[in-house]
Design an enzyme around this catalytic site. Structure first.
Site, PDB file in Angstrom:
ATOM      1  N   HIS A  25      40.591  47.433  32.776  1.00 16.87           N
ATOM      2  CA  HIS A  25      41.747  48.413  32.894  1.00 16.87           C
ATOM      3  C   HIS A  25      41.207  49.506  34.078  1.00 16.87           C
ATOM      4  CE1 HIS A  25      44.344  48.458  29.017  1.00 16.87           C
ATOM      5  NE2 HIS A  25      43.615  47.116  29.292  1.00 16.87           N
ATOM      6  N   ASP A 128      45.501  55.927  31.220  1.00 20.36           N
ATOM      7  CA  ASP A 128      45.564  54.587  30.778  1.00 20.36           C
ATOM      8  C   ASP A 128      46.581  54.560  29.372  1.00 20.36           C
ATOM      9  OD1 ASP A 128      43.994  51.905  30.794  1.00 20.36           O
ATOM     10  OD2 ASP A 128      44.397  52.279  28.708  1.00 20.36           O
ATOM     11  N   SER A 299      36.693  39.541  33.367  1.00 21.70           N
ATOM     12  CA  SER A 299      35.367  40.548  33.465  1.00 21.70           C
ATOM     13  C   SER A 299      34.674  40.591  32.085  1.00 21.70           C
ATOM     14  CB  SER A 299      35.815  42.095  33.623  1.00 21.70           C
ATOM     15  OG  SER A 299      36.614  42.505  32.299  1.00 21.70           O
ATOM     16  N   TRP A 358      28.467  39.273  38.609  1.00 21.65           N
ATOM     17  CA  TRP A 358      29.801  39.478  38.975  1.00 21.65           C
ATOM     18  C   TRP A 358      30.205  38.599  40.346  1.00 21.65           C
ATOM     19  CZ3 TRP A 358      33.503  42.382  36.516  1.00 21.65           C
ATOM     20  CH2 TRP A 358      34.426  42.562  37.345  1.00 21.65           C
ATOM     21  N   ALA A 359      31.403  38.143  40.349  1.00 19.89           N
ATOM     22  CA  ALA A 359      31.681  37.488  41.543  1.00 19.89           C
ATOM     23  C   ALA A 359      32.560  38.076  42.355  1.00 19.89           C
ATOM     24  CB  ALA A 359      32.609  36.221  41.139  1.00 19.89           C
ATOM     25  N   HIS A 376      41.575  32.249  32.487  1.00 15.71           N
ATOM     26  CA  HIS A 376      41.965  32.851  31.168  1.00 15.71           C
ATOM     27  C   HIS A 376      43.163  33.527  31.064  1.00 15.71           C
ATOM     28  CE1 HIS A 376      40.590  36.407  32.796  1.00 15.71           C
ATOM     29  NE2 HIS A 376      40.494  37.092  31.668  1.00 15.71           N
ATOM     30  N   ASN A 380      45.109  40.542  35.836  1.00 13.03           N
ATOM     31  CA  ASN A 380      44.740  40.877  37.332  1.00 13.03           C
ATOM     32  C   ASN A 380      44.340  39.529  37.968  1.00 13.03           C
ATOM     33  OD1 ASN A 380      44.263  43.774  36.991  1.00 13.03           O
ATOM     34  ND2 ASN A 380      42.825  43.246  35.459  1.00 13.03           N
ATOM     35  N   THR A 381      43.568  38.551  37.383  1.00 16.34           N
ATOM     36  CA  THR A 381      43.573  37.528  37.929  1.00 16.34           C
ATOM     37  C   THR A 381      44.441  36.543  38.332  1.00 16.34           C
ATOM     38  OG1 THR A 381      41.189  37.350  37.119  1.00 16.34           O
ATOM     39  CG2 THR A 381      42.029  35.234  37.802  1.00 16.34           C
ATOM     40  N   GLU A 384      45.961  38.146  41.459  1.00 15.24           N
ATOM     41  CA  GLU A 384      45.363  37.986  42.616  1.00 15.24           C
ATOM     42  C   GLU A 384      45.445  36.646  43.185  1.00 15.24           C
ATOM     43  OE1 GLU A 384      41.494  39.275  41.350  1.00 15.24           O
ATOM     44  OE2 GLU A 384      42.431  41.091  40.982  1.00 15.24           O
ATOM     45  N   ALA A 399      44.030  38.784  23.691  1.00 10.36           N
ATOM     46  CA  ALA A 399      45.110  39.832  24.159  1.00 10.36           C
ATOM     47  C   ALA A 399      46.494  39.015  24.525  1.00 10.36           C
ATOM     48  CB  ALA A 399      44.569  40.401  25.648  1.00 10.36           C
TER      49      ALA A 399
HETATM   50  N1  UDP Z   1      36.563  40.220  38.531  1.00 13.34           N
HETATM   51  C1  UDP Z   1      35.658  39.944  39.702  1.00 13.34           C
HETATM   52  N2  UDP Z   1      34.683  39.307  39.356  1.00 13.34           N
HETATM   53  C2  UDP Z   1      34.231  38.799  38.154  1.00 13.34           C
HETATM   54  C3  UDP Z   1      34.718  38.843  37.274  1.00 13.34           C
HETATM   55  C4  UDP Z   1      36.351  39.690  37.444  1.00 13.34           C
HETATM   56  O1  UDP Z   1      35.935  40.586  40.654  1.00 13.34           O
HETATM   57  O2  UDP Z   1      33.006  38.141  38.372  1.00 13.34           O
HETATM   58  C5  UDP Z   1      37.722  41.127  38.671  1.00 13.34           C
HETATM   59  C6  UDP Z   1      38.885  40.205  38.958  1.00 13.34           C
HETATM   60  O3  UDP Z   1      39.146  40.175  40.482  1.00 13.34           O
HETATM   61  C7  UDP Z   1      40.199  41.128  38.121  1.00 13.34           C
HETATM   62  C8  UDP Z   1      39.336  41.543  37.026  1.00 13.34           C
HETATM   63  O4  UDP Z   1      37.750  41.840  37.444  1.00 13.34           O
HETATM   64  O5  UDP Z   1      40.428  41.984  39.186  1.00 13.34           O
HETATM   65  C9  UDP Z   1      39.244  41.013  35.751  1.00 13.34           C
HETATM   66  O6  UDP Z   1      40.717  41.104  35.341  1.00 13.34           O
HETATM   67  P1  UDP Z   1      41.556  40.120  34.335  1.00 13.34           P
HETATM   68  O7  UDP Z   1      42.749  40.552  33.959  1.00 13.34           O
HETATM   69  O8  UDP Z   1      41.552  38.855  35.193  1.00 13.34           O
HETATM   70  O9  UDP Z   1      40.665  39.857  33.032  1.00 13.34           O
HETATM   71  P2  UDP Z   1      40.093  40.689  32.085  1.00 13.34           P
HETATM   72  O10 UDP Z   1      38.882  41.165  32.440  1.00 13.34           O
HETATM   73  O11 UDP Z   1      40.969  41.994  31.692  1.00 13.34           O
HETATM   74  O12 UDP Z   1      39.759  39.617  30.865  1.00 13.34           O
END
Ligand code: UDP
Length: 505
Positions: A25, A128, A299, A358-359, A376, A380-381, A384, A399
């Protein structure tokens, strides 16, 4: 960057942003705050020091480029049972600690809020969804509260239908499918795929009811997808909720415009273990165009048992395609030794590359060697990946991710499902094991170049074009942002110059 109707310093619109303290978030709300600031709004983001460290470099860069944006830090008090310095809720946070942390933060923010409002004099706040108390706080000051809602419009419409019609209570077993009524598309799911709160009321059902109620009492909501992605559901959502809503995505590519923005996004101090920051880049540079599948579960990373991790490793090795796997942090109990062994093998064969921290996801997604994503279905992913024009293998876990999967697979037809059937509580491994054969097969279907897969690629490329148009001048998200800023401005002006009622003759 065009400023939206914010003429002079005296008229500058001021906003306070209140992001949650989970990366999923925090990252998008900070991106939304930054896009408001880039369009002339004076923005203050309120958070704790450890959470600020995750995004502060982006804020500093934006400020140096001319945005009026800053972070204001609040310090959490010491709470018995809460480890010193613990300020973020992530995968390794136990539920007990998470709820203590959330309570402590809520209390701190609520107590300090009157002083913060007095200090920053915002014209509106963006909160939020989980800070339901901020509805009253904004109402007391007579300023609008916008709510950031995570997830897709699609998932929110589907969940509303579940609450209203309870179709899941009319089937005889967890794997019998049922239709979710009242949606533009005939959506079928099974009881095992829907969140537990719809089946058994819990504390979380209570929290989500409060969120929905606060959503209806907010001035409007902000989402981060775009019209071509789920426009029909955007309209339905407005009808269901009876509120205003603005869709301002894809937000990540809108605000993170250069490599420094993209590489530091959400990363904080976490760096890739061992191999240096750019090992992934030279590895990808050595690969052919579109040949690599990128595997990342958001994340929260490895929400998996040791058995499941083993199956993933074998599935990737057997799929016949090159891969990057973001394993995050794997502890001994989760077969760390096995994964390390696996890493040595795939490094030697040059078939795979593992990222243990962290990627830099935005940079990886835009690399020409990446041809598909296993996800998953975190929102966000998803956005993107669509923005990058890449098709997906969907593996929803918790979720609202199973709803997102239906949108991607059935409605938009831009993804191949791995075949997951069990919704899990966040942080739980659940009972289902997706076997290596299924994993390898889904990846091969996506990456193998068959006719079906080419169709999927064509569709996601077209959607990616729409995503790019949405944030350009005159695009749907661009206009949405312009509308919401101008509406906030009008409310401010109305407050400054209240209409004098004409006396009745
Ligand atoms: N993310 C990243 N590197 C990582 C893991 C996640 O940059 O190693 C970023 C990804 O680009 C996205 C967010 O973290 O913006 C993850 O959000 P998402 O909704 O995909 O999954 P959540 O973390 O909510 O389960």
């Amino acid at each position: 960057m065009e400023f939206f109707g914010v003429e002079g310093e005296s008229e500058k619109l001021k906003a306070i942003f209140l992001p949650l303290i989970t990366p999923s978030h925090l990252v998008p709300v900070v991106d939304i705050a930054r896009i408001f600031a880039m369009h002339g709004v004076d923005v203050t983001i309120i958070t704790t020091p450890a959470n600020a460290a995750v995004f502060q470099s982006s804020i500093d860069r934006d400020a140096s480029r001319g945005s009026s944006i800053r972070t204001h830090l609040v310090k959490l008090p010491h709470v018995p049972g809460l480890p010193e310095g613990m300020e973020t809720i992530n995968f390794s946070t136990s539920r007990d600690i998470a709820s203590k942390l959330f309570e402590a933060l809520t209390k701190t923010l609520q107590t300090q809020f009157p002083q913060l409002l007095h200090q920053f004099k915002p014209d509106f706040i963006v909160s939020d969804m989980f800070y339901t108390w901020s509805v009253e706080a904004a109402a007391e000051l007579g300023i609008p509260r916008l709510i950031y809602v995570g997830g897709t419009y699609f998932a929110h419409c589907a969940m509303d239908s579940l609450e209203r019609f309870e179709p899941h209570k009319k089937v005889n077993s967890d794997d019998e499918s049922f239709l979710i009524p009242g949606l533009p598309y005939n959506l079928e799911m099974t009881r095992s795929q829907i969140p537990e709160r719809f089946k058994t009321p819990s504390d979380f059902s209570y929290i989500m009811n409060r969120v929905k109620e606060s959503e209806k009492r907010s001035y409007g909501s902000l989402f981060k997808s775009f019209y071509a992605f789920e426009g029909a559901y955007e309209e339905l959502y407005r009808t269901i909720m009876g509120t205003k809503s603005w869709n301002v995505g894809p937000i990540s590519s809108w605000v993170n415009q250069d490599a420094s923005d993209k590489s530091s996004r959400g990363q904080g101090k976490e760096v890739e273990e061992g191999k240096g920051k750019v090992g992934w880049l030279s590895w990808l540079d050595s690969k052919q165009k579109g040949s690599v599948v990128y595997v990342c579960f958001g994340s929260m990373k490895n929400n998996f048992s040791a058995t499941q991790i083993t199956e993933i490793a074998h599935g990737l090795e057997d799929c016949g395609h090159d891969f990057i796997w973001v394993v995050g942090k794997i502890d001994e109990g989760q077969s760390r030794a096995l994964v390390e062994e696996f890493e040595k093998r795939v490094e030697a064969s040059k078939k795979g590359y593992l990222i243990w921290g962290w990627a830099p996801q935005l940079l990886i997604l835009e690399h020409p060697a990446v041809g598909g994503v296993m996800t998953h279905c975190g929102m966000n992913t998803v956005i993107e990946t669509v923005d990058a024009g890449l098709p997906m293998v969907t593996w929803p876990l918790f979720a609202e991710q199973f709803f997102n999967e239906r949108l991607l697979v059935d409605v938009l037809k831009i993804a191949v499902p791995v075949g997951a059937k069990e919704w899990k509580m966040w942080g739980d491994f659940g009972n289902e094991i997706v076997e290596r054969e299924k994993i390898a097969k889904a990846i091969d279907l996506l990456m193998g170049g068959g006719e079906e897969c080419e169709e999927v690629r064509r569709r996601v490329k077209a959607l990616s074009e729409e995503a790019k148009k949405a944030i350009q001048i005159g695009g749907s998200s661009y206009n949405s942002l312009k509308d919401v800023i101008q509406e906030m401005k009008s409310l401010k002006l109305e407050k400054l110059n209240p209409k004098v009622e004409e006396p009745v003759a």
